[in-house]
Design a protein around this motif. Sequence first.
Motif, PDB file in Angstrom:
ATOM      1  N   LYS A   3       4.239  22.962  41.486  1.00 20.32           N
ATOM      2  CA  LYS A   3       3.199  23.822  40.886  1.00 20.32           C
ATOM      3  C   LYS A   3       3.639  25.283  40.873  1.00 20.32           C
ATOM      4  CE  LYS A   3      -1.477  25.611  41.872  1.00 20.32           C
ATOM      5  NZ  LYS A   3      -2.104  25.501  40.535  1.00 20.32           N
ATOM      6  N   GLN A   4       4.100  25.765  42.011  1.00 23.33           N
ATOM      7  CA  GLN A   4       4.494  27.164  42.106  1.00 23.33           C
ATOM      8  C   GLN A   4       5.635  27.487  41.135  1.00 23.33           C
ATOM      9  OE1 GLN A   4       5.532  28.358  46.087  1.00 23.33           O
ATOM     10  NE2 GLN A   4       5.884  30.475  45.535  1.00 23.33           N
ATOM     11  N   GLU A   5       6.631  26.612  41.075  1.00 30.68           N
ATOM     12  CA  GLU A   5       7.783  26.860  40.212  1.00 30.68           C
ATOM     13  C   GLU A   5       7.424  26.743  38.737  1.00 30.68           C
ATOM     14  OE1 GLU A   5      11.788  27.654  39.145  1.00 30.68           O
ATOM     15  OE2 GLU A   5      10.628  28.007  40.982  1.00 30.68           O
ATOM     16  N   ALA A   6       6.645  25.733  38.363  1.00 32.83           N
ATOM     17  CA  ALA A   6       6.275  25.553  36.954  1.00 32.83           C
ATOM     18  C   ALA A   6       5.433  26.719  36.450  1.00 32.83           C
ATOM     19  CB  ALA A   6       5.530  24.233  36.774  1.00 32.83           C
ATOM     20  N   GLU A   7       4.482  27.174  37.270  1.00 30.06           N
ATOM     21  CA  GLU A   7       3.656  28.301  36.857  1.00 30.06           C
ATOM     22  C   GLU A   7       4.485  29.574  36.741  1.00 30.06           C
ATOM     23  OE1 GLU A   7      -0.624  26.713  38.634  1.00 30.06           O
ATOM     24  OE2 GLU A   7       0.355  28.444  39.559  1.00 30.06           O
ATOM     25  N   LYS A   8       5.464  29.741  37.633  1.00 33.54           N
ATOM     26  CA  LYS A   8       6.347  30.906  37.548  1.00 33.54           C
ATOM     27  C   LYS A   8       7.160  30.876  36.250  1.00 33.54           C
ATOM     28  CE  LYS A   8      10.370  31.186  39.485  1.00 33.54           C
ATOM     29  NZ  LYS A   8      11.507  31.223  40.445  1.00 33.54           N
ATOM     30  N   ALA A  55       0.001  25.209  33.685  1.00 35.72           N
ATOM     31  CA  ALA A  55       1.106  25.271  32.728  1.00 35.72           C
ATOM     32  C   ALA A  55       1.055  23.996  31.896  1.00 35.72           C
ATOM     33  CB  ALA A  55       2.449  25.384  33.446  1.00 35.72           C
ATOM     34  N   PRO A  56       1.498  24.028  30.629  1.00 35.03           N
ATOM     35  CA  PRO A  56       1.473  22.830  29.797  1.00 35.03           C
ATOM     36  C   PRO A  56       2.466  21.787  30.284  1.00 35.03           C
ATOM     37  CG  PRO A  56       2.531  24.647  28.636  1.00 35.03           C
ATOM     38  CD  PRO A  56       1.951  25.217  29.891  1.00 35.03           C
ATOM     39  N   ILE A  57       2.270  20.575  29.841  1.00 31.76           N
ATOM     40  CA  ILE A  57       3.006  19.435  30.380  1.00 31.76           C
ATOM     41  C   ILE A  57       4.514  19.537  30.150  1.00 31.76           C
ATOM     42  CG2 ILE A  57       2.782  17.968  28.317  1.00 31.76           C
ATOM     43  CD1 ILE A  57       2.120  15.647  30.277  1.00 31.76           C
ATOM     44  N   GLU A  58       4.934  20.143  29.020  1.00 29.23           N
ATOM     45  CA  GLU A  58       6.369  20.248  28.736  1.00 29.23           C
ATOM     46  C   GLU A  58       7.076  21.109  29.778  1.00 29.23           C
ATOM     47  OE1 GLU A  58       4.145  19.090  25.220  1.00 29.23           O
ATOM     48  OE2 GLU A  58       3.942  20.840  26.562  1.00 29.23           O
ATOM     49  N   ILE A  59       6.428  22.197  30.208  1.00 25.41           N
ATOM     50  CA  ILE A  59       7.008  23.074  31.234  1.00 25.41           C
ATOM     51  C   ILE A  59       7.095  22.340  32.564  1.00 25.41           C
ATOM     52  CG2 ILE A  59       6.724  25.213  32.531  1.00 25.41           C
ATOM     53  CD1 ILE A  59       7.465  25.712  29.647  1.00 25.41           C
ATOM     54  N   VAL A  60       6.063  21.582  32.898  1.00 26.11           N
ATOM     55  CA  VAL A  60       6.052  20.864  34.171  1.00 26.11           C
ATOM     56  C   VAL A  60       7.121  19.769  34.176  1.00 26.11           C
ATOM     57  CG1 VAL A  60       4.662  19.540  35.801  1.00 26.11           C
ATOM     58  CG2 VAL A  60       3.595  21.358  34.445  1.00 26.11           C
ATOM     59  N   PHE A  61       7.263  19.046  33.057  1.00 30.27           N
ATOM     60  CA  PHE A  61       8.288  18.002  33.001  1.00 30.27           C
ATOM     61  C   PHE A  61       9.684  18.608  33.127  1.00 30.27           C
ATOM     62  CE2 PHE A  61      11.143  14.937  30.995  1.00 30.27           C
ATOM     63  CZ  PHE A  61      10.753  13.770  31.640  1.00 30.27           C
ATOM     64  N   GLU A  62       9.897  19.741  32.487  1.00 32.95           N
ATOM     65  CA  GLU A  62      11.177  20.440  32.597  1.00 32.95           C
ATOM     66  C   GLU A  62      11.459  20.820  34.041  1.00 32.95           C
ATOM     67  OE1 GLU A  62      11.794  24.946  31.882  1.00 32.95           O
ATOM     68  OE2 GLU A  62      12.109  23.985  29.940  1.00 32.95           O
ATOM     69  N   THR A  63      10.421  21.199  34.777  1.00 31.99           N
ATOM     70  CA  THR A  63      10.578  21.606  36.176  1.00 31.99           C
ATOM     71  C   THR A  63      10.910  20.417  37.068  1.00 31.99           C
ATOM     72  OG1 THR A  63       8.993  23.405  35.827  1.00 31.99           O
ATOM     73  CG2 THR A  63       9.480  22.794  38.108  1.00 31.99           C
ATOM     74  N   ILE A  64      10.180  19.312  36.920  1.00 29.75           N
ATOM     75  CA  ILE A  64      10.412  18.172  37.825  1.00 29.75           C
ATOM     76  C   ILE A  64      11.760  17.512  37.574  1.00 29.75           C
ATOM     77  CG2 ILE A  64       7.934  17.728  38.042  1.00 29.75           C
ATOM     78  CD1 ILE A  64       8.330  15.256  36.254  1.00 29.75           C
ATOM     79  N   THR A  65      12.336  17.691  36.402  1.00 30.05           N
ATOM     80  CA  THR A  65      13.624  17.061  36.095  1.00 30.05           C
ATOM     81  C   THR A  65      14.797  18.033  36.216  1.00 30.05           C
ATOM     82  OG1 THR A  65      13.259  17.477  33.725  1.00 30.05           O
ATOM     83  CG2 THR A  65      12.602  15.319  34.592  1.00 30.05           C
ATOM     84  N   ASP A  66      14.546  19.249  36.690  1.00 27.20           N
ATOM     85  CA  ASP A  66      15.615  20.230  36.885  1.00 27.20           C
ATOM     86  C   ASP A  66      16.187  20.077  38.290  1.00 27.20           C
ATOM     87  OD1 ASP A  66      17.362  22.302  36.611  1.00 27.20           O
ATOM     88  OD2 ASP A  66      15.843  23.893  36.699  1.00 27.20           O
ATOM     89  N   PHE A  67      16.782  18.906  38.551  1.00 24.63           N
ATOM     90  CA  PHE A  67      17.224  18.563  39.906  1.00 24.63           C
ATOM     91  C   PHE A  67      18.266  19.530  40.446  1.00 24.63           C
ATOM     92  CE2 PHE A  67      16.205  14.494  37.690  1.00 24.63           C
ATOM     93  CZ  PHE A  67      15.067  14.193  38.389  1.00 24.63           C
ATOM     94  N   ASP A  68      19.150  20.010  39.604  1.00 29.12           N
ATOM     95  CA  ASP A  68      20.242  20.876  40.073  1.00 29.12           C
ATOM     96  C   ASP A  68      19.726  22.181  40.688  1.00 29.12           C
ATOM     97  OD1 ASP A  68      22.064  18.978  39.267  1.00 29.12           O
ATOM     98  OD2 ASP A  68      22.540  19.952  37.366  1.00 29.12           O
ATOM     99  N   HIS A  69      18.479  22.536  40.430  1.00 23.57           N
ATOM    100  CA  HIS A  69      17.903  23.754  41.002  1.00 23.57           C
ATOM    101  C   HIS A  69      16.842  23.459  42.072  1.00 23.57           C
ATOM    102  CE1 HIS A  69      19.640  25.368  37.215  1.00 23.57           C
ATOM    103  NE2 HIS A  69      19.883  26.418  37.983  1.00 23.57           N
ATOM    104  N   SER A 112      17.144  22.966  45.139  1.00 22.66           N
ATOM    105  CA  SER A 112      17.384  23.695  46.383  1.00 22.66           C
ATOM    106  C   SER A 112      16.727  25.075  46.370  1.00 22.66           C
ATOM    107  CB  SER A 112      18.889  23.841  46.634  1.00 22.66           C
ATOM    108  OG  SER A 112      19.506  24.567  45.573  1.00 22.66           O
ATOM    109  N   GLU A 113      16.389  25.571  45.169  1.00 19.44           N
ATOM    110  CA  GLU A 113      15.793  26.899  45.042  1.00 19.44           C
ATOM    111  C   GLU A 113      14.276  26.884  45.221  1.00 19.44           C
ATOM    112  OE1 GLU A 113      17.027  28.517  41.308  1.00 19.44           O
ATOM    113  OE2 GLU A 113      19.150  28.039  41.649  1.00 19.44           O
ATOM    114  N   PHE A 114      13.652  25.696  45.066  1.00 16.42           N
ATOM    115  CA  PHE A 114      12.191  25.716  45.153  1.00 16.42           C
ATOM    116  C   PHE A 114      11.559  24.505  45.835  1.00 16.42           C
ATOM    117  CE2 PHE A 114      13.252  23.949  40.960  1.00 16.42           C
ATOM    118  CZ  PHE A 114      12.436  22.841  40.861  1.00 16.42           C
ATOM    119  N   VAL A 115      12.305  23.451  46.121  1.00 16.20           N
ATOM    120  CA  VAL A 115      11.739  22.284  46.812  1.00 16.20           C
ATOM    121  C   VAL A 115      12.073  22.381  48.303  1.00 16.20           C
ATOM    122  CG1 VAL A 115      11.748  19.775  47.034  1.00 16.20           C
ATOM    123  CG2 VAL A 115      11.867  20.822  44.768  1.00 16.20           C
TER     124      VAL A 115
END
Length: 384
Positions: free
Chosen positions: A227-232, A90-104, A106-109
């Motif tokens: 990785k799993q969440e960003a690719e999804k 996945a491109p870097i913008e999607i991955v950065f959005e994923t790692i900084t989505d702390f409020d969620h 509990s759904e994937f970490v």
Amino acid sequence: MKRLFSGALILGVLLFSLQALADEPKIASPPKNKEEIIQRMKVTYNQHILPQDASPLVLEHLLEIGEVIIFYDNPPVVDWMSAAGILINAPIEIVFETITDFDHYSEFVPMTEKAVAHKIYDNFYQVDYQLNVRLAIISYKMNYGVYHYHRPPYRSDWCYAWGDFENNMCIGFYELIPTADGKRTMAFYSVYSQPRSRLLRYIYSKNPVLEKLINVSTATLVIRAIKQEAEKRYKEQGGKITHLSKPKPIFQVLEEDPESMKKILAQGKLLLLEDTSPVYVTAGSLVKADLKESWKVISNFPRYPEFIPGVKSVDCLGWGEKGPKYHWEIDMDLGIFHYKYGYDAEYVIKAPYLARWTIPIKDKPPAEGFWKLIPVDSQTLIFN
């Protein structure tokens, strides 16, 4: 089996009592400006996965083979740090959005029951966590908070705010590096912490490897989840997942850019976990000795018990069809785990650059391994 169960049960009882033996948590006020942020995050702020002037293609090709773990030998303030890296489709913008989505989170970490982010000012947040750590039959709670400073879209560092850690020692970072085509992301996660519990600190003092194993396993679990969440998310947005049909052979990757590899290994040790079954692990290090001296040590197997922990004896059995054969006796003591085993290995020697071996296994394909030496200047890159 009984011994392993008893050890796990004892460790479970010990961990259950950690909170009772811990001191009251300290609360660190947030830094007021960028200068204070840099000072508070001085351990990680300038700690980068890719050294200056090193080619990112080296990392990219390693990550195409498997996960990369780097052990930093001499970071500032702390004795060591580690970082786990993975290639995300996945491109870097999607991955950065994923790692900084702390409020969620509990759904994937894994083991995260709750995470709440509070914005303090632009790119600066307090994130409070509730964890439920589960290791086999062991389960214990951990509550803490950290301050996150984002440098989008490549970086987020954090430091202690409050909770179950000693001397404000809860630090780490995410670092993202785009691949050459910009379609994928090399994502690394690093965490270092010192628990407040006197009991757990005592356990670590008796088994230092346990502390490193826990930090590395935590980083590996988190980066796999990212990785799993960003690719999804990328796929849900209509993105096309890019997969390579086959990575480059490992020897080709290790040899393709010795100068860049030297810069990476000058920071510390490297582990490559190949994406295969069974998993093969390649370890790399920069040795301050020339090729001749390095080979002299590597190829003298009977002397290994003198300097490699766990190796009790190595005896030459003569010659096989391809080269010399040796019998190895191993006795590993990792504190709560203690095991012994022996094996025979046959070697193909190509001095002074390569030693490959095979270990026959009944009713299964043989196990394989190697020593690979690459000269660079007056030093040697050594891979095992």
